[in-house]
Design an enzyme around this catalytic site. Sequence first.
Site, PDB file in Angstrom:
ATOM      1  N   VAL A  16      -1.886  -0.575  -4.690  1.00  0.00           N
ATOM      2  CA  VAL A  16      -1.834  -1.884  -4.045  1.00  0.00           C
ATOM      3  C   VAL A  16      -2.913  -2.800  -4.633  1.00  0.00           C
ATOM      4  CG1 VAL A  16      -2.170  -3.073  -1.835  1.00  0.00           C
ATOM      5  CG2 VAL A  16      -0.784  -0.997  -1.947  1.00  0.00           C
ATOM      6  N   LYS A 153       7.054  -2.208  -3.200  1.00  0.00           N
ATOM      7  CA  LYS A 153       7.622  -0.875  -3.441  1.00  0.00           C
ATOM      8  C   LYS A 153       7.164  -0.395  -4.805  1.00  0.00           C
ATOM      9  CE  LYS A 153      11.898  -2.437  -3.095  1.00  0.00           C
ATOM     10  NZ  LYS A 153      11.608  -3.820  -2.704  1.00  0.00           N
ATOM     11  N   GLN A 250      21.332   4.589   1.230  1.00  0.00           N
ATOM     12  CA  GLN A 250      21.734   5.609   0.260  1.00  0.00           C
ATOM     13  C   GLN A 250      21.343   6.987   0.772  1.00  0.00           C
ATOM     14  OE1 GLN A 250      19.978   4.308  -3.431  1.00  0.00           O
ATOM     15  NE2 GLN A 250      21.055   2.370  -3.107  1.00  0.00           N
ATOM     16  N   GLY A 256      10.481  10.253   0.460  1.00  0.00           N
ATOM     17  CA  GLY A 256       9.147  10.784   0.183  1.00  0.00           C
ATOM     18  C   GLY A 256       8.216   9.636  -0.130  1.00  0.00           C
ATOM     19  N   CYS A 259       4.081   6.458   1.473  1.00  0.00           N
ATOM     20  CA  CYS A 259       4.116   5.521   2.600  1.00  0.00           C
ATOM     21  C   CYS A 259       4.983   5.963   3.768  1.00  0.00           C
ATOM     22  CB  CYS A 259       4.584   4.161   2.103  1.00  0.00           C
ATOM     23  SG  CYS A 259       3.592   3.565   0.739  1.00  0.00           S
ATOM     24  N   ARG A 326       3.658  12.121  -4.538  1.00  0.00           N
ATOM     25  CA  ARG A 326       3.239  12.359  -3.155  1.00  0.00           C
ATOM     26  C   ARG A 326       4.457  12.515  -2.243  1.00  0.00           C
ATOM     27  NH1 ARG A 326      -1.224   7.715  -2.655  1.00  0.00           N
ATOM     28  NH2 ARG A 326       0.199   6.744  -4.134  1.00  0.00           N
TER      29      ARG A 326
END
Length: 437
Positions: A16, A153, A250, A256, A259, A326
């Site tokens: 970020v 994103k 979808q 995953g 976030c 992650r």
Amino acid sequence: MSTNREPIGVIGTGYVGLVTAAGFAELGNEVYCVDIDSEKIEGLKNGQIPIWEPGLEELIAKHRDRLHFSTNLSDALEHARLLFVAVGTPPTYSGDADLSAVNAVVDAMPPSDQHALVMKSTVPVGTGETIKRVFREQGKAGFRYVSCPEFLKEGSAIKDFLEPDRVVVGDDGDWAGDAVVELYAPLGAELVRTDIKSAEMVKLASNAFLATKISFINEIANVCEETGADVVEVAKGMGLDNRIGPKFLQAGIGFGGSCFPKDVTALKQLAGNSGYHFQLLNSVIEVNELQKRRVIAKLEKHLGKLVDKKIALLGLAFKPNTDDMREASSLVLSSRLQAAGAHVRAYDPVAEEEARKLIRGVSFKSTALDAIEGADAVVLVTEWPEFAELDLVEVKNAMAGDLLVDGRNLFDPGQVRDAGLLYEGVGRASSAAHQEV
Ligand code: UGA
């Protein structure tokens, strides 16, 4: 377009932080980035970008002159009034957000009535209030505070920064909030200016809602498998309703990333801590966990026991266009497969280095076909575009077996079958036993 834009500070040069820094540099701001990791800062000074994000390296190179990197907080404080906080808030064992990095930033601030913290990190509702109290207790009551959650994103972060659906600014109606609004004004996005707690909640609620949407469609997919409907068709039909919309419908092997899993749990915990049992979110989390494991059942349905079976995983990252591992579904999948006795080989276009840090016992291959060679089954885990280009006949010929489990519904079931392969998608009519009925 640079000169009269306000200089800003960015604390934390992770995902970020770097995208925010590069984005504001693109808008003409001088940006003073600070991080406690001196190796990272040295690398950034030399143009080395520690994360893989399309377009980021180029944007940082383009604005080298406006981007300043330092380990010294005073460099940012000296040049900028607004200090964007973009440090990690990982989950703790209890599921609450770990705010130690945020607290360290707060403690490091000097008394000032010329500065404001602008919170980009995702934090629990009430964090702003706590930080303002801490500022008062530390004799820094003049320090302002603004909540400005980030909605970018991974994989499309630059575009998301420059073309946001909305900008949310939560503040106390002072100069700092005005200045943040001003900073984002050139983007022409819808603005939601509100109180700090509501801004904090917008972020958590948005991620929780998107995660709910995914778990919902995944459950519909599972029912489709039982009934012979095709979830891709169902999602298309649902998504054309304006009130529902086509995005985040979808079906696949679960969400995953850094976030959704963290923020859904954090919101559940936040509610629980204040005495409210957020029942829906428990299901969202549970459905997501089970969804990853359904792949094993699909493999066993065709291969029987997986002992000594060779399984190829295509893709490891939690989604395409990132090297982020992650909470990736591949983590659960690879360890479940190995626990069942299978030999796992894997290929990911960019995430191998990150994956090697987290996955043991997997044989990493340098191309998709290398991974597929001699495999009893292939599992598409991450829908990287290059996998859609695979020659399915070549895939079939390279394999020892003939099973393709499409964890992201990337392939056309008919084409897969025409290539002589068995197809198992997620919630697709073609994958259900009903096919032959
Ligand atoms: C998510 C949000 O989309 C961002 O708005 C937010 O800013 C970010 O979290 C954050 O809080 O920092 P991100 O985690 O980068 O962004 O990734 P997404 O594109 O949202 O995908 C998350 C997961 O959901 C992926 O594993 C993806 O494969 C999965 N997904 C997404 C589905 O399974 N189905 C879908 O229809 C969409």
